[in-house]
Write a protein that holds these residues in place. Structure first.
Motif, short mmCIF file in Angstrom:
data_model
loop_
_atom_site.label_atom_id
_atom_site.label_comp_id
_atom_site.label_asym_id
_atom_site.label_seq_id
_atom_site.Cartn_x
_atom_site.Cartn_y
_atom_site.Cartn_z
N TRP A 1 11.57 -2.92 -5.37
CA TRP A 1 10.29 -2.25 -5.67
C TRP A 1 10.29 -1.59 -7.04
O TRP A 1 9.30 -1.59 -7.75
N LYS A 2 11.47 -1.05 -7.44
CA LYS A 2 11.54 -0.34 -8.72
C LYS A 2 11.12 -1.28 -9.87
O LYS A 2 10.39 -0.87 -10.77
N PHE A 3 11.61 -2.52 -9.81
CA PHE A 3 11.26 -3.44 -10.89
C PHE A 3 9.80 -3.85 -10.79
O PHE A 3 9.10 -3.97 -11.81
N LEU A 4 9.33 -4.05 -9.56
CA LEU A 4 7.92 -4.43 -9.40
C LEU A 4 7.01 -3.33 -9.96
O LEU A 4 6.05 -3.59 -10.69
N ALA A 5 7.37 -2.08 -9.66
CA ALA A 5 6.57 -0.95 -10.15
C ALA A 5 6.61 -0.90 -11.67
O ALA A 5 5.59 -0.64 -12.33
N SER B 1 -7.59 4.32 -8.14
CA SER B 1 -8.59 4.70 -9.13
C SER B 1 -8.13 4.37 -10.56
O SER B 1 -8.93 4.35 -11.49
N GLN B 2 -6.83 4.12 -10.70
CA GLN B 2 -6.31 3.79 -12.04
C GLN B 2 -6.36 2.29 -12.33
O GLN B 2 -6.03 1.84 -13.42
N ASN C 1 0.82 -1.22 0.00
CA ASN C 1 0.00 0.00 0.00
C ASN C 1 0.85 1.27 0.00
O ASN C 1 0.66 2.16 -0.83
N SER C 2 1.79 1.33 0.94
CA SER C 2 2.57 2.58 1.05
C SER C 2 3.52 2.75 -0.13
O SER C 2 3.75 3.86 -0.60
N TYR C 3 4.07 1.65 -0.63
CA TYR C 3 4.96 1.72 -1.80
C TYR C 3 4.20 2.33 -2.99
O TYR C 3 4.69 3.21 -3.67
N ALA C 4 2.97 1.77 -3.21
CA ALA C 4 2.18 2.22 -4.37
C ALA C 4 1.77 3.68 -4.22
O ALA C 4 1.85 4.45 -5.18
N ALA C 5 1.36 4.05 -3.01
CA ALA C 5 0.92 5.43 -2.78
C ALA C 5 2.08 6.41 -3.00
O ALA C 5 1.90 7.49 -3.58
N LYS C 6 3.27 6.01 -2.55
CA LYS C 6 4.43 6.87 -2.69
C LYS C 6 4.81 7.01 -4.18
O LYS C 6 5.20 8.09 -4.64
N GLU C 7 4.66 5.92 -4.92
CA GLU C 7 5.07 5.91 -6.33
C GLU C 7 4.07 6.62 -7.23
O GLU C 7 4.44 7.35 -8.15
#
Lengths: 427, 294
Positions: free
Chosen positions: A331-335, A116-117, A103-109
């Protein structure tokens, strides 16, 4: 002696310089999945081009049994890689304790409003099976799929057939295909997943969302609509809509090969079938640019009824393990895999549909494929859920579908069995 | 003690390997069977609950029946076929001996995945190879044995026999070649022919091979997994379920490692019991040459 020493020193220096300096400093990210290796290579290449200081080590496994056993063994010995391929529901739940909340990783990114996307069906599936007080996302979706029935256009044209709108028409189309020497609607009914897919198409036509409520314990599996759906499933075998001997057949590789070769009239698959056109040549005339194929949703069971709605959800997602949490680069690769250049490469290969809005395949995509892709994307936002949260329920549903198809279990008794397992699991 | 020390040191590597790769995993699985595990199962010590669960589970009894059928059919059929083929090759072929040995052994070294896909397609009505031949005599197959609950296990057993008969043949080839030449001559002079030669001379002399095959067959039966996993995955509705597929589903698909471990422990106990019974009743002479190693 001096000369030898000099030569040795130069050689050693030469070797050291030949070994790229950046390779020594590159930070590594480890990834395991069953995702197509050739497509993943393209994704990694695109990611590494953007992040030259990072190196992704990808290990491909066959889904079952290799990937399932490798994950289990690695989880038991605390040696999971940084990122693992997952599907929502039961699969993710098994490894929840080894996964990091994203959750926090996605929100930060991507900002607080990132959810909503994501297509609604995918978002809903992300927390499937979580304890009621747990709203963490343990996986993020890379690709989504929409289930459908593909058909071979040239065969239909040759036999003067049109897309069936009702079940009666479907039976007639199957009859014509069979009498003309083709396999009508190929079903790899030895594969539980393909049976589940067809059953959920039917169940969601008769009562949208009821199967999802049933698996969550909010409605009984023995509801009349679901019993009717199971009866309709059984009729597909009795009316010879599926090929003879379907219960002993596999969708992959046999069904897919026969379908690609033009020996099958119809096959229940999903949006991922388009990737066949991106496989290395030689490709059959039907698969080439998907020229020979188009799709439809399950025809209306009752005269004047509605065809099945789109059913689907997350095809594949990725989770960050507790080991990966310690690697700041993971995380960078996951994103990138779920919403970046790595995803774009997967879409360009037509691997499946995106889970985040705003993406579409680029490059060598024919208008024919673009048109089909657009139809899938248009249907995805309101697709019904295809995933079962608990493996016990999914397994029992698979057993019952096979039992009903073979005539050893009645639809009512079968759904009673699924209900018993649901009660026991949710207790 | 000092004198014995080198002897202990010699066996130490083997003991260490045994403890690390055999004893420890067995103990781990036994311990695991006493605990609930997995995200959807309560953790903690559950004692023998998983074992009671197995005895009350109708699928467990179905699996036992299937395993019994598997062993009772495959082991003797493979022995008889393998023995007969070995006899025909060794006694009735000359130049082509190697060719036939290789041909019959080929299925053993063929990938199980390939064997499974090919046999699944052979069984398939409409497009299967068997159907193509059936057409020649006007037959239209309507079912695949793999999709019929009453036939599925037999369809798989046939594939297993096809694949593993070559192994029995090879073992019997070794056994037949270890029978001294003078015994063949003596039997011939005494007028032993046909069935008499087979039952009075060959069968007793290759009995150590038969015992080996029996032991390996029982263990192999309990270890069966890939053919069933790839061809039917234990279906339809558990009709062809065996220990391998059921344990895999419980442990790796459902994630109930406790119950999967209990089932594994039961398989271990069954294998142990059957092996002890065999050694007690049939002896431990298992070498092809028939030389006693007790």
């Amino acid at each position: 002696m001096k000369t030898r020493a000099c030569v040795f020193t130069f050689l050693a220096m030469g070797l050291l310089s030949a070994y790229p300096a950046d390779a020594q400093q590159k930070k590594e990210i480890t990834v395991w999945s069953w995702f197509v290796a050739s497509t993943m290579e393209k994704s990694i290449k695109a990611f590494e081009a953007k992040h030259p200081d990072l190196k992704v080590n990808y290990t491909y496994y066959n889904y079952s049994p290799q990937y399932l056993t490798a994950l289990k063994a690695a989880a038991a010995s605390n040696s999971l890689p940084d990122i693992i391929g997952l599907q929502p529901g039961s699969f993710t739940q098994q490894y929840r304790e080894q996964l990091t909340s994203l959750n926090s990783y996605a929100a930060k990114e991507w900002g607080d409003n990132w959810t909503s996307q994501v297509f609604p069906v995918a978002l809903k599936q992300l927390t499937m099976g979580n304890p009621s007080n747990d709203s963490n996302y343990y996986l993020l979706p890379q690709e989504c799929q929409v289930l459908c029935i593909w058909y071979n256009k040239p065969i239909f044209q040759k036999l003067g057939l049109s897309v069936p709108k009702t079940y009666a028409e479907l039976v007639q189309v199957a009859k014509k295909l069979t009498s003309s020497g083709y396999i009508p609607l190929y079903q790899g009914a030895a594969d539980g997943w393909q049976n589940e897919n067809v059953f959920l198409m039917i169940a969601n036509q008769l009562a949208p969302g009821l199967a999802e409520k049933a698996q969550a314990g909010q409605a009984p599996w023995t509801s009349p609509e679901l019993v009717s759906a199971l009866e309709a499933w059984s009729a597909l075998f009795k009316d010879h809509v599926f090929q003879e001997g379907a219960l002993g057949a596999r969708a992959y590789p046999t069904g897919a090969q026969l379908f690609a070769q033009g020996r099958i009239g119809m096959m229940a698959l999903g949006s991922w079938w388009m990737q066949e056109s991106k496989f290395p040549p030689p490709l059959s005339q039907f698969v080439q640019n998907m020229n020979g194929f188009d799709f439809f949703y399950f025809p209306a069971l009752k005269e004047g009824g509605q065809i099945s709605p789109a059913v689907g959800g997350v095809d594949i997602g990725y989770g960050l393990t507790k080991n990966g949490e310690k690697n700041p680069e993971a995380w960078k690769f996951l994103a990138s895999l779920v919403k970046g250049e790595a995803l774009q490469q997967a879409l360009n290969d037509l691997n499946d549909l995106p889970s985040f809005t705003g993406f579409e395949p680029q490059g060598d995509i024919t208008p024919n494929i673009k048109e089909m892709y657009s139809r899938f994307i248009a249907d995805l936002p309101h697709a019904e859920n295809q995933r079962i949260a608990h493996p016990e329920i999914g397994q029992e549903l698979d057993n019952v579908l096979a039992g009903v198809a073979s005539g050893t279990v009645t639809p009512a008794d079968g759904l009673k069995r699924v209900q018993d397992v649901t009660d026991k699991t949710l207790k | 003690m000092k004198k014995r020390l080198p002897a202990y040191l010699y066996v130490l590597p083997a003991v260490l390997l045994f403890v690390l790769f055999v004893a420890y995993p067995i103990l781990w699985v036994i311990c695991e069977s006493l605990y609930g595990a997995g995200a959807s199962h309560p953790g903690g010590f559950v004692g023998l609950n998983h074992y009671w669960q197995a005895f009350q589970d109708p699928v467990f009894w179905r699996v036992l029946l299937n395993m019994f059928l598997w062993g009772a059919i495959t082991i003797p059929v493979q022995m008889v076929l393998g023995g007969t083929i070995a006899y025909l090759i060794e006694r009735h072929t000359h130049r082509s001996k190697t060719f036939f040995r290789v041909m019959f052994f080929l299925p053993v070294i063929t990938s199980v995945s390939v064997v499974s896909i090919v046999w699944s397609q052979m069984y398939a009505p409409y497009y299967g190879i068997i159907q193509e031949y059936a057409k020649l005599i006007g037959l239209q197959l309507s079912v695949s044995p793999l999709g019929e609950p009453s036939l599925a296990i037999y369809g798989l057993i046939l594939v297993n026999i096809w694949q593993w008969t070559g192994f029995s043949m090879l073992m019997y080839v070794a056994g037949l070649n270890n029978i001294p030449g003078e015994l063949w001559d003596a039997a011939r002079i005494d007028g032993a022919r046909g069935l008499q030669l087979a039952t009075r001379v060959i069968v007793p002399l290759v009995s150590p091979v038969t015992r080996s095959l029996l032991l390996l067959g029982v263990i192999g039966t309990l270890q069966t997994f890939p053919i069933v996993h790839l061809m039917t995955d234990g279906g339809p509705d558990h009709a062809s379920e065996i220990f391998g597929t059921y344990i895999f589903k419980q442990g790796f698909v459902i994630g109930d490692t406790g119950y999967a471990s209990a089932l594994s422990t039961l398989v271990l106990l069954i294998a142990l019991g059957l092996s002890i019974m065999q050694i007690v009743f049939l002896g431990a002479r298992l070498t092809p040459a028939g030389t006693a190693r007790r």
